[in-house]
Write a protein that holds these residues in place. Structure first.
Motif, PDB file in Angstrom:
ATOM      1  N   GLY A 117       0.824  -1.206   0.000  1.00  0.00           N
ATOM      2  CA  GLY A 117       0.000   0.000   0.000  1.00  0.00           C
ATOM      3  C   GLY A 117       0.856   1.252   0.000  1.00  0.00           C
ATOM      4  O   GLY A 117       1.993   1.245   0.474  1.00  0.00           O
ATOM      5  N   THR A 118       0.312   2.317  -0.550  1.00  0.00           N
ATOM      6  CA  THR A 118       1.031   3.584  -0.586  1.00  0.00           C
ATOM      7  C   THR A 118       0.054   4.737  -0.720  1.00  0.00           C
ATOM      8  O   THR A 118      -1.040   4.567  -1.276  1.00  0.00           O
ATOM      9  CB  THR A 118       2.048   3.632  -1.754  1.00  0.00           C
ATOM     10  N   ASP A 119       0.436   5.881  -0.210  1.00  0.00           N
ATOM     11  CA  ASP A 119      -0.285   7.117  -0.518  1.00  0.00           C
ATOM     12  C   ASP A 119       0.656   8.045  -1.288  1.00  0.00           C
ATOM     13  O   ASP A 119       0.468   9.249  -1.332  1.00  0.00           O
ATOM     14  CB  ASP A 119      -0.857   7.776   0.733  1.00  0.00           C
ATOM     15  N   TYR A 120       1.679   7.436  -1.839  1.00  0.00           N
ATOM     16  CA  TYR A 120       2.708   8.120  -2.631  1.00  0.00           C
ATOM     17  C   TYR A 120       3.328   9.238  -1.796  1.00  0.00           C
ATOM     18  O   TYR A 120       3.932   8.942  -0.787  1.00  0.00           O
ATOM     19  CB  TYR A 120       2.160   8.562  -3.990  1.00  0.00           C
ATOM     20  N   CYS A 121       3.203  10.480  -2.190  1.00  0.00           N
ATOM     21  CA  CYS A 121       3.898  11.566  -1.480  1.00  0.00           C
ATOM     22  C   CYS A 121       3.003  12.253  -0.441  1.00  0.00           C
ATOM     23  O   CYS A 121       3.188  13.439  -0.141  1.00  0.00           O
ATOM     24  CB  CYS A 121       4.475  12.560  -2.477  1.00  0.00           C
ATOM     25  N   SER A 122       2.050  11.532   0.092  1.00  0.00           N
ATOM     26  CA  SER A 122       1.190  12.015   1.189  1.00  0.00           C
ATOM     27  C   SER A 122       0.572  13.383   0.916  1.00  0.00           C
ATOM     28  O   SER A 122       0.545  14.256   1.771  1.00  0.00           O
ATOM     29  CB  SER A 122       1.980  12.062   2.497  1.00  0.00           C
ATOM     30  N   GLY A 123       0.093  13.583  -0.288  1.00  0.00           N
ATOM     31  CA  GLY A 123      -0.572  14.835  -0.628  1.00  0.00           C
ATOM     32  C   GLY A 123       0.332  15.856  -1.294  1.00  0.00           C
ATOM     33  O   GLY A 123      -0.143  16.795  -1.918  1.00  0.00           O
ATOM     34  N   ALA A 124       1.644  15.707  -1.159  1.00  0.00           N
ATOM     35  CA  ALA A 124       2.572  16.592  -1.877  1.00  0.00           C
ATOM     36  C   ALA A 124       2.645  16.107  -3.326  1.00  0.00           C
ATOM     37  O   ALA A 124       2.492  14.918  -3.593  1.00  0.00           O
ATOM     38  CB  ALA A 124       3.952  16.555  -1.226  1.00  0.00           C
ATOM     39  N   PRO A 125       2.896  16.994  -4.263  1.00  0.00           N
ATOM     40  CA  PRO A 125       2.927  16.573  -5.674  1.00  0.00           C
ATOM     41  C   PRO A 125       4.036  15.558  -5.958  1.00  0.00           C
ATOM     42  O   PRO A 125       5.165  15.732  -5.514  1.00  0.00           O
ATOM     43  CB  PRO A 125       3.202  17.878  -6.433  1.00  0.00           C
ATOM     44  N   GLU A 126       3.680  14.500  -6.680  1.00  0.00           N
ATOM     45  CA  GLU A 126       4.675  13.524  -7.123  1.00  0.00           C
ATOM     46  C   GLU A 126       5.342  13.997  -8.413  1.00  0.00           C
ATOM     47  O   GLU A 126       6.502  13.722  -8.650  1.00  0.00           O
ATOM     48  CB  GLU A 126       4.036  12.151  -7.400  1.00  0.00           C
ATOM     49  N   LYS A 127       4.563  14.670  -9.255  1.00  0.00           N
ATOM     50  CA  LYS A 127       5.067  15.156 -10.538  1.00  0.00           C
ATOM     51  C   LYS A 127       5.284  16.657 -10.413  1.00  0.00           C
ATOM     52  O   LYS A 127       4.382  17.386 -10.020  1.00  0.00           O
ATOM     53  CB  LYS A 127       4.085  14.833 -11.651  1.00  0.00           C
ATOM     54  N   ILE A 128       6.486  17.089 -10.762  1.00  0.00           N
ATOM     55  CA  ILE A 128       6.823  18.500 -10.616  1.00  0.00           C
ATOM     56  C   ILE A 128       7.300  19.088 -11.939  1.00  0.00           C
ATOM     57  O   ILE A 128       7.569  18.345 -12.887  1.00  0.00           O
ATOM     58  CB  ILE A 128       7.847  18.708  -9.479  1.00  0.00           C
TER      59      ILE A 128
END
Length: 142
Positions: free
Chosen positions: A46-57
Motif C-alpha cells: 500500500g502507498t499514498d505516494y507523497c502524502s498529498g505533496a505533488p509527485e510530478k513537478i
C-alpha cells in the motif's frame, strides 16, 4: 518465512543504492504479476505516494516511485520490527534512500526535451530543491 528472512529481504529492497532500487522495482513487478517468489514475504504494498505533496513537478520530473518505495520501507519495517526499533535502526537509512531516489529522478534525461539547456538547468535545480524539502519533511515528521 522467518522474521529474519523478511528483514533481510526488506534490507535488500530499501537500501540506499541504485541496485537496491532496481531490486525493489523487480519485486514490485513480481508483486503485480502475483509471483510466489515475492508473495511469500507478505509485504504491505500500500502507498499514498507523497502524502498529498505533488509527485510530478515542473520539468517532467516524477517522484512517484521514490515515494512508493519510501512508503514500502516505512510500512513493512514498522510491521515487522515495531515502531520503536524502526526509528532506531531503519528510518534514517530509508529516508536517505528516499532522498537518493528523488535526486536520481531529478537527473532524468528527456529524449525530446522541450526546454533550452538554460531552462533545464533551472528546472533541475528546482527539482533538487524540492527533493531536499521532501527529505527534510520525512526526517522531521516521518
Amino acid at each position: 518465512m522467518t522474521k529474519a528472512q523478511k528483514i533481510k529481504k526488506l534490507a535488500s529492497l530499501s537500501g540506499n543504492s541504485g541496485a537496491s532500487r532496481d531490486r525493489w522495482h523487480a519485486a514490485l513487478t513480481q508483486h503485480l504479476q502475483g509471483k510466489a517468489a515475492i508473495k511469500k514475504y507478505r509485504f504491505d504494498w500500500g502507498t499514498d505516494y507523497c502524502s498529498g505533496a505533488p509527485e510530478k513537478i515542473a520539468g517532467g520530473y516524477n517522484f512517484t516511485f521514490s515515494c512508493y518505495r519510501h512508503d514500502f520501507g516505512y510500512r513493512n519495517y514498522k510491521k515487522t520490527v515495531g515502531k520503536k526499533a524502526f526509528k532506531k535502526s531503519h528510518k534514517a537509512r530509508i529516508d536517505k534512500a528516499f532522498y537518493t531516489d528523488m535526486k536520481s529522478a531529478c537527473g532524468a534525461k528527456f529524449w525530446a526535451d522541450p526546454y533550452t539547456p538554460s531552462q533545464r538547468k533551472k528546472l533541475k535545480a528546482a527539482c533538487l530543491k524540492t527533493a531536499k524539502k521532501y527529505y527534510e519533511a520525512v526526517v522531521a515528521v516521518g
